[in-house]
Design a protein around this motif. Structure first.
Motif, PDB file in Angstrom:
ATOM      1  N   GLN A  37      16.462 -89.999 -49.393  1.00 31.23           N
ATOM      2  CA  GLN A  37      15.964 -88.643 -49.160  1.00 31.23           C
ATOM      3  C   GLN A  37      14.442 -88.605 -49.131  1.00 31.23           C
ATOM      4  O   GLN A  37      13.849 -87.893 -48.319  1.00 31.23           O
ATOM      5  CB  GLN A  37      16.508 -87.692 -50.225  1.00 31.23           C
ATOM      6  N   THR A  38      13.803 -89.380 -49.995  1.00 33.23           N
ATOM      7  CA  THR A  38      12.343 -89.450 -50.012  1.00 33.23           C
ATOM      8  C   THR A  38      11.824 -90.017 -48.690  1.00 33.23           C
ATOM      9  O   THR A  38      10.873 -89.477 -48.109  1.00 33.23           O
ATOM     10  CB  THR A  38      11.853 -90.319 -51.191  1.00 33.23           C
ATOM     11  N   ARG A  39      12.462 -91.095 -48.215  1.00 36.11           N
ATOM     12  CA  ARG A  39      12.074 -91.687 -46.926  1.00 36.11           C
ATOM     13  C   ARG A  39      12.259 -90.693 -45.793  1.00 36.11           C
ATOM     14  O   ARG A  39      11.402 -90.568 -44.913  1.00 36.11           O
ATOM     15  CB  ARG A  39      12.896 -92.946 -46.633  1.00 36.11           C
ATOM     16  N   GLN A  40      13.381 -89.974 -45.792  1.00 31.78           N
ATOM     17  CA  GLN A  40      13.642 -88.996 -44.737  1.00 31.78           C
ATOM     18  C   GLN A  40      12.607 -87.875 -44.763  1.00 31.78           C
ATOM     19  O   GLN A  40      12.163 -87.417 -43.713  1.00 31.78           O
ATOM     20  CB  GLN A  40      15.055 -88.420 -44.874  1.00 31.78           C
ATOM     21  N   ALA A  41      12.203 -87.438 -45.958  1.00 33.17           N
ATOM     22  CA  ALA A  41      11.194 -86.391 -46.072  1.00 33.17           C
ATOM     23  C   ALA A  41       9.844 -86.878 -45.551  1.00 33.17           C
ATOM     24  O   ALA A  41       9.127 -86.135 -44.875  1.00 33.17           O
ATOM     25  CB  ALA A  41      11.070 -85.932 -47.519  1.00 33.17           C
ATOM     26  N   GLU A  42       9.503 -88.140 -45.853  1.00 38.72           N
ATOM     27  CA  GLU A  42       8.240 -88.697 -45.361  1.00 38.72           C
ATOM     28  C   GLU A  42       8.236 -88.811 -43.844  1.00 38.72           C
ATOM     29  O   GLU A  42       7.240 -88.514 -43.194  1.00 38.72           O
ATOM     30  CB  GLU A  42       7.992 -90.066 -45.988  1.00 38.72           C
ATOM     31  N   VAL A  43       9.353 -89.231 -43.289  1.00 38.51           N
ATOM     32  CA  VAL A  43       9.455 -89.375 -41.844  1.00 38.51           C
ATOM     33  C   VAL A  43       9.425 -88.007 -41.169  1.00 38.51           C
ATOM     34  O   VAL A  43       8.819 -87.832 -40.111  1.00 38.51           O
ATOM     35  CB  VAL A  43      10.737 -90.154 -41.457  1.00 38.51           C
ATOM     36  N   ALA A  44      10.052 -87.019 -41.780  1.00 35.75           N
ATOM     37  CA  ALA A  44      10.113 -85.685 -41.199  1.00 35.75           C
ATOM     38  C   ALA A  44       8.720 -85.080 -41.030  1.00 35.75           C
ATOM     39  O   ALA A  44       8.495 -84.301 -40.097  1.00 35.75           O
ATOM     40  CB  ALA A  44      10.981 -84.780 -42.053  1.00 35.75           C
ATOM     41  N   THR A  45       7.774 -85.447 -41.899  1.00 34.12           N
ATOM     42  CA  THR A  45       6.416 -84.900 -41.781  1.00 34.12           C
ATOM     43  C   THR A  45       5.697 -85.417 -40.546  1.00 34.12           C
ATOM     44  O   THR A  45       4.747 -84.795 -40.080  1.00 34.12           O
ATOM     45  CB  THR A  45       5.570 -85.225 -43.027  1.00 34.12           C
ATOM     46  N   SER A  46       6.146 -86.545 -40.011  1.00 36.44           N
ATOM     47  CA  SER A  46       5.493 -87.106 -38.827  1.00 36.44           C
ATOM     48  C   SER A  46       6.280 -86.829 -37.544  1.00 36.44           C
ATOM     49  O   SER A  46       5.941 -87.351 -36.488  1.00 36.44           O
ATOM     50  CB  SER A  46       5.298 -88.615 -38.998  1.00 36.44           C
ATOM     51  N   LYS A  47       7.301 -85.996 -37.650  1.00 33.88           N
ATOM     52  CA  LYS A  47       8.142 -85.702 -36.484  1.00 33.88           C
ATOM     53  C   LYS A  47       7.354 -84.872 -35.466  1.00 33.88           C
ATOM     54  O   LYS A  47       6.654 -83.928 -35.821  1.00 33.88           O
ATOM     55  CB  LYS A  47       9.389 -84.931 -36.913  1.00 33.88           C
ATOM     56  N   VAL A  48       7.482 -85.249 -34.228  1.00 28.18           N
ATOM     57  CA  VAL A  48       6.833 -84.528 -33.146  1.00 28.18           C
ATOM     58  C   VAL A  48       7.917 -83.931 -32.268  1.00 28.18           C
ATOM     59  O   VAL A  48       8.807 -84.641 -31.796  1.00 28.18           O
ATOM     60  CB  VAL A  48       5.936 -85.472 -32.298  1.00 28.18           C
ATOM     61  N   ASP A  49       7.852 -82.634 -32.064  1.00 31.80           N
ATOM     62  CA  ASP A  49       8.805 -81.973 -31.175  1.00 31.80           C
ATOM     63  C   ASP A  49       8.179 -81.853 -29.793  1.00 31.80           C
ATOM     64  O   ASP A  49       7.127 -81.240 -29.614  1.00 31.80           O
ATOM     65  CB  ASP A  49       9.161 -80.570 -31.694  1.00 31.80           C
ATOM     66  N   PHE A  50       8.827 -82.464 -28.831  1.00 24.22           N
ATOM     67  CA  PHE A  50       8.349 -82.405 -27.459  1.00 24.22           C
ATOM     68  C   PHE A  50       9.082 -81.279 -26.742  1.00 24.22           C
ATOM     69  O   PHE A  50      10.250 -80.998 -26.994  1.00 24.22           O
ATOM     70  CB  PHE A  50       8.607 -83.727 -26.732  1.00 24.22           C
ATOM     71  N   PHE A  51       8.389 -80.633 -25.850  1.00 22.58           N
ATOM     72  CA  PHE A  51       9.017 -79.593 -25.065  1.00 22.58           C
ATOM     73  C   PHE A  51       8.507 -79.714 -23.645  1.00 22.58           C
ATOM     74  O   PHE A  51       7.486 -80.320 -23.372  1.00 22.58           O
ATOM     75  CB  PHE A  51       8.743 -78.201 -25.652  1.00 22.58           C
ATOM     76  N   THR A  52       9.215 -79.098 -22.747  1.00 23.91           N
ATOM     77  CA  THR A  52       8.864 -79.164 -21.332  1.00 23.91           C
ATOM     78  C   THR A  52       8.239 -77.852 -20.909  1.00 23.91           C
ATOM     79  O   THR A  52       8.772 -76.789 -21.181  1.00 23.91           O
ATOM     80  CB  THR A  52      10.109 -79.432 -20.478  1.00 23.91           C
ATOM     81  N   LEU A  53       7.105 -77.934 -20.253  1.00 27.62           N
ATOM     82  CA  LEU A  53       6.468 -76.757 -19.694  1.00 27.62           C
ATOM     83  C   LEU A  53       6.922 -76.625 -18.249  1.00 27.62           C
ATOM     84  O   LEU A  53       6.956 -77.596 -17.501  1.00 27.62           O
ATOM     85  CB  LEU A  53       4.947 -76.893 -19.731  1.00 27.62           C
ATOM     86  N   ILE A  54       7.234 -75.429 -17.883  1.00 25.77           N
ATOM     87  CA  ILE A  54       7.597 -75.178 -16.481  1.00 25.77           C
ATOM     88  C   ILE A  54       6.365 -74.591 -15.812  1.00 25.77           C
ATOM     89  O   ILE A  54       5.831 -73.573 -16.243  1.00 25.77           O
ATOM     90  CB  ILE A  54       8.796 -74.222 -16.376  1.00 25.77           C
ATOM     91  N   ARG A  55       5.928 -75.254 -14.766  1.00 22.77           N
ATOM     92  CA  ARG A  55       4.757 -74.775 -14.054  1.00 22.77           C
ATOM     93  C   ARG A  55       5.140 -73.588 -13.189  1.00 22.77           C
ATOM     94  O   ARG A  55       6.159 -73.601 -12.509  1.00 22.77           O
ATOM     95  CB  ARG A  55       4.160 -75.856 -13.167  1.00 22.77           C
ATOM     96  N   GLY A  56       4.283 -72.612 -13.257  1.00 24.38           N
ATOM     97  CA  GLY A  56       4.514 -71.441 -12.405  1.00 24.38           C
ATOM     98  C   GLY A  56       4.074 -71.731 -10.981  1.00 24.38           C
ATOM     99  O   GLY A  56       3.248 -72.613 -10.738  1.00 24.38           O
ATOM    100  N   GLU A  57       4.613 -71.008 -10.079  1.00 22.33           N
ATOM    101  CA  GLU A  57       4.250 -71.188  -8.663  1.00 22.33           C
ATOM    102  C   GLU A  57       2.954 -70.444  -8.384  1.00 22.33           C
ATOM    103  O   GLU A  57       2.814 -69.278  -8.721  1.00 22.33           O
ATOM    104  CB  GLU A  57       5.357 -70.658  -7.768  1.00 22.33           C
TER     105      GLU A  57
END
Length: 149
Positions: free
Chosen positions: A127-147
């Protein structure tokens, strides 16, 4: 005399013993004092590790890892086995001894005195390892370019 146990119960305690590492030496007094002989002294070798792409894909050979195994026999005939990752021969011998003892009348006492504390410690470390890893998690998302008109 042999204790009753379910196969998955033995798998669980062997998993806990294999992951215990040097922490198992802290419980040597609970395991000690019982005469035993090594049927197969701790010996180190290699084992092939297999993986799967994405966890579900086609299996492939990932590489080799070092494994130490040991087999001990108590005076009453019970045999204990261990396979551990790495080269720690004392850990392999103590794990095999614990496995043999857990097959007998000592099972309940050893489950409470050795296996459960080790399992709790391993869960807390996970659980300690998972908590440490969770702090470095990066959420990627996709931007939709407008026309642009």
């Amino acid at each position: 005399m042999k204790a009753d146990f379910a196969p998955n119960e033995r798998q669980r305690w062997m998993q806990v013993l294999a992951r215990a590492g040097d922490a198992l030496a802290d419980y040597e007094s609970e395991l000690g004092g019982v005469p035993y002989q090594c049927i197969r002294k701790p010996e180190t070798g290699m084992a092939m590790v297999r993986g799967r792409t994405g966890g579900t894909g086609q299996a492939f050979n990932l590489g080799e890892m070092t494994v130490t195994r040991c087999v001990v026999q108590l005076q009453d005939g019970r045999a204990g086995y261990s396979y551990i990752a790495g080269r720690n021969k004392r850990h392999a011998e103590l794990a095999a001894l614990a496995d043999a003892l857990l097959l007998g009348d000592e099972k309940e006492q050893l489950m409470q005195a050795v296996i459960e504390p080790l399992a709790r410690s391993q869960q807390q470390a996970r659980q300690t390892r998972q908590a440490e890893v969770a702090t470095s998690k990066v959420d990627f998302f996709t931007l939709i370019r407008g026309e642009n008109e």
